[in-house]
Design a protein around this motif. Structure first.
Motif, PDB file in Angstrom:
ATOM      1  N   HIS A   1       0.824  -1.212   0.000  1.00  0.00           N
ATOM      2  CA  HIS A   1       0.000   0.000   0.000  1.00  0.00           C
ATOM      3  C   HIS A   1       0.861   1.267   0.000  1.00  0.00           C
ATOM      4  O   HIS A   1       0.523   2.250  -0.660  1.00  0.00           O
ATOM      5  CB  HIS A   1      -0.935   0.007   1.208  1.00  0.00           C
ATOM      6  CG  HIS A   1      -2.134  -0.882   1.051  1.00  0.00           C
ATOM      7  ND1 HIS A   1      -3.199  -0.548   0.243  1.00  0.00           N
ATOM      8  CD2 HIS A   1      -2.433  -2.087   1.586  1.00  0.00           C
ATOM      9  CE1 HIS A   1      -4.109  -1.517   0.298  1.00  0.00           C
ATOM     10  NE2 HIS A   1      -3.655  -2.465   1.094  1.00  0.00           N
TER      11      HIS A   1
ATOM     12  N   ARG B   1       2.184   2.075  -3.515  1.00  0.00           N
ATOM     13  CA  ARG B   1       1.172   2.715  -4.366  1.00  0.00           C
ATOM     14  C   ARG B   1       0.881   4.130  -3.914  1.00  0.00           C
ATOM     15  O   ARG B   1       0.762   5.044  -4.725  1.00  0.00           O
ATOM     16  CB  ARG B   1      -0.130   1.899  -4.364  1.00  0.00           C
ATOM     17  CG  ARG B   1      -0.087   0.685  -5.255  1.00  0.00           C
ATOM     18  CD  ARG B   1      -1.468   0.086  -5.411  1.00  0.00           C
ATOM     19  NE  ARG B   1      -2.034  -0.229  -4.109  1.00  0.00           N
ATOM     20  CZ  ARG B   1      -1.742  -1.339  -3.427  1.00  0.00           C
ATOM     21  NH1 ARG B   1      -0.915  -2.212  -3.940  1.00  0.00           N
ATOM     22  NH2 ARG B   1      -2.288  -1.570  -2.266  1.00  0.00           N
TER      23      ARG B   1
ATOM     24  N   ARG C   1       3.517   6.656  -4.959  1.00  0.00           N
ATOM     25  CA  ARG C   1       3.393   7.080  -6.361  1.00  0.00           C
ATOM     26  C   ARG C   1       2.232   8.063  -6.521  1.00  0.00           C
ATOM     27  O   ARG C   1       2.320   9.023  -7.287  1.00  0.00           O
ATOM     28  CB  ARG C   1       3.200   5.855  -7.264  1.00  0.00           C
ATOM     29  CG  ARG C   1       4.416   4.949  -7.356  1.00  0.00           C
ATOM     30  CD  ARG C   1       4.302   3.961  -8.506  1.00  0.00           C
ATOM     31  NE  ARG C   1       3.267   2.981  -8.277  1.00  0.00           N
ATOM     32  CZ  ARG C   1       3.469   1.800  -7.702  1.00  0.00           C
ATOM     33  NH1 ARG C   1       4.680   1.474  -7.285  1.00  0.00           N
ATOM     34  NH2 ARG C   1       2.476   0.949  -7.566  1.00  0.00           N
ATOM     35  N   TYR C   2       1.164   7.804  -5.799  1.00  0.00           N
ATOM     36  CA  TYR C   2      -0.002   8.695  -5.812  1.00  0.00           C
ATOM     37  C   TYR C   2       0.402  10.090  -5.300  1.00  0.00           C
ATOM     38  O   TYR C   2       0.070  11.110  -5.915  1.00  0.00           O
ATOM     39  CB  TYR C   2      -1.084   8.079  -4.924  1.00  0.00           C
ATOM     40  CG  TYR C   2      -2.338   8.903  -4.716  1.00  0.00           C
ATOM     41  CD1 TYR C   2      -3.368   8.885  -5.658  1.00  0.00           C
ATOM     42  CD2 TYR C   2      -2.515   9.649  -3.562  1.00  0.00           C
ATOM     43  CE1 TYR C   2      -4.534   9.604  -5.455  1.00  0.00           C
ATOM     44  CE2 TYR C   2      -3.672  10.376  -3.351  1.00  0.00           C
ATOM     45  CZ  TYR C   2      -4.683  10.344  -4.296  1.00  0.00           C
ATOM     46  OH  TYR C   2      -5.827  11.063  -4.079  1.00  0.00           O
TER      47      TYR C   2
ATOM     48  N   LYS D   1      -6.905   3.123  -8.893  1.00  0.00           N
ATOM     49  CA  LYS D   1      -6.081   2.170  -9.645  1.00  0.00           C
ATOM     50  C   LYS D   1      -6.946   1.094 -10.309  1.00  0.00           C
ATOM     51  O   LYS D   1      -6.664   0.686 -11.441  1.00  0.00           O
ATOM     52  CB  LYS D   1      -5.061   1.518  -8.711  1.00  0.00           C
ATOM     53  CG  LYS D   1      -4.023   2.483  -8.162  1.00  0.00           C
ATOM     54  CD  LYS D   1      -3.118   3.032  -9.236  1.00  0.00           C
ATOM     55  CE  LYS D   1      -2.124   2.023  -9.745  1.00  0.00           C
ATOM     56  NZ  LYS D   1      -1.163   2.601 -10.701  1.00  0.00           N
TER      57      LYS D   1
ATOM     58  N   ASN E   1       0.056  -5.645  -6.978  1.00  0.00           N
ATOM     59  CA  ASN E   1       1.399  -6.089  -7.382  1.00  0.00           C
ATOM     60  C   ASN E   1       1.903  -7.248  -6.522  1.00  0.00           C
ATOM     61  O   ASN E   1       3.075  -7.299  -6.139  1.00  0.00           O
ATOM     62  CB  ASN E   1       2.405  -4.927  -7.326  1.00  0.00           C
ATOM     63  CG  ASN E   1       2.134  -3.888  -8.385  1.00  0.00           C
ATOM     64  OD1 ASN E   1       1.838  -4.229  -9.530  1.00  0.00           O
ATOM     65  ND2 ASN E   1       2.184  -2.627  -8.011  1.00  0.00           N
TER      66      ASN E   1
END
Length: 238
Positions: A117, A120, A123-124, A171, A195
């Motif tokens: 988490h 992700r 990147r967010y 996503k 992922n």
């Protein structure tokens, strides 16, 4: 290397301490609360990047806490629940949790979920902080009917109106809109978004239901996000 702040809200002091130790060994800065009210107080004082929240707690339980924090914050939230609290787990996902781990759990399973988490969410945050200008997502916009998903700006509009999604919902919808008409199984959605190898895909059904509530005029008779029974989900070409 960025340091990420993890909030652990758990009334069992031994579990809270064990989780704190494992997280610190991974390089995270950890804040601990023992009920929902303490958790919210920490969130209002510190920058939190992910929360691990137990359901059953005194003063304020995990469900109430999640409802409160989702009014202002969109960082990932992993809910902890006992096997007997299946209904509470589903409720937690419905009101804003991103994932759940069932007690008793292997510490490294929880750590793997946290790491996934955080990857992700980082990147967010990068997209947001760079004004929506990330090299790999430059000018990436998907439009289907009244839906427009702007990956650069991390924004979704439905018939011209902005709609707020959690990072996980974003996503999932991005994956489906990128391949309109293609059916994705729950396992494939999980593995592409998380992922990692799909262990439990129960969360996918709940996230899909939440996305429908946000993008469909009539969620029970969806125009866009459709289920193909026994196979998976797809975004309909409109």
């Amino acid at each position: 290397m960025n340091t990420y702040n993890i909030l652990v809200v758990e009334d069992d002091i031994e579990i809270a301490k064990a989780v704190e130790i494992y997280l610190k060994n991974q390089g995270y800065k950890v804040f601990v609360g023992h009920n929902g009210k303490e958790g919210l107080d920490i969130i209002n004082k510190e920058t939190i990047h992910l929360a691990i929240v137990d359901i059953m707690m005194p003063v304020m339980d995990g469900i109430q806490m999640t409802i409160k924090l989702r009014e202002k914050y969109d960082f990932p939230l992993i809910m902890l629940s006992a096997k007997s609290e299946e209904i509470d787990k589903i409720m937690g996902l419905n009101i804003g949790a991103d994932d759940y781990v069932t007690k008793p759990f292997a510490p490294m399973e929880l750590i793997a979920r946290v790491n996934s988490h955080i990857r992700r969410y980082s990147r967010y945050l990068e997209l947001i902080n760079n004004g929506g200008k990330a090299e790999e997502h430059k000018d990436e916009v998907f439009a289907i009917g009244g839906l427009e998903l702007n990956v650069d700006k991390v924004e979704l509009t439905v018939d011209g109106k902005a709609v707020k999604l959690t990072p996980i919902e974003f996503k999932i919808l991005q994956l489906l809109m990128k391949h309109p008409g293609r059916v994705f199984s729950s396992e494939e959605i999980y593995e592409r978004v998380w992922n990692e190898k799909a262990v439990s895909t129960d969360t996918i059904m709940v996230h899909v239901r939440n996305i429908r509530e946000k993008i469909e005029y009539d969620p029970k008779n969806p125009k866009y996000l459709k289920v193909v029974w026994g196979v998976g989900y797809k975004i309909e070409k409109v």
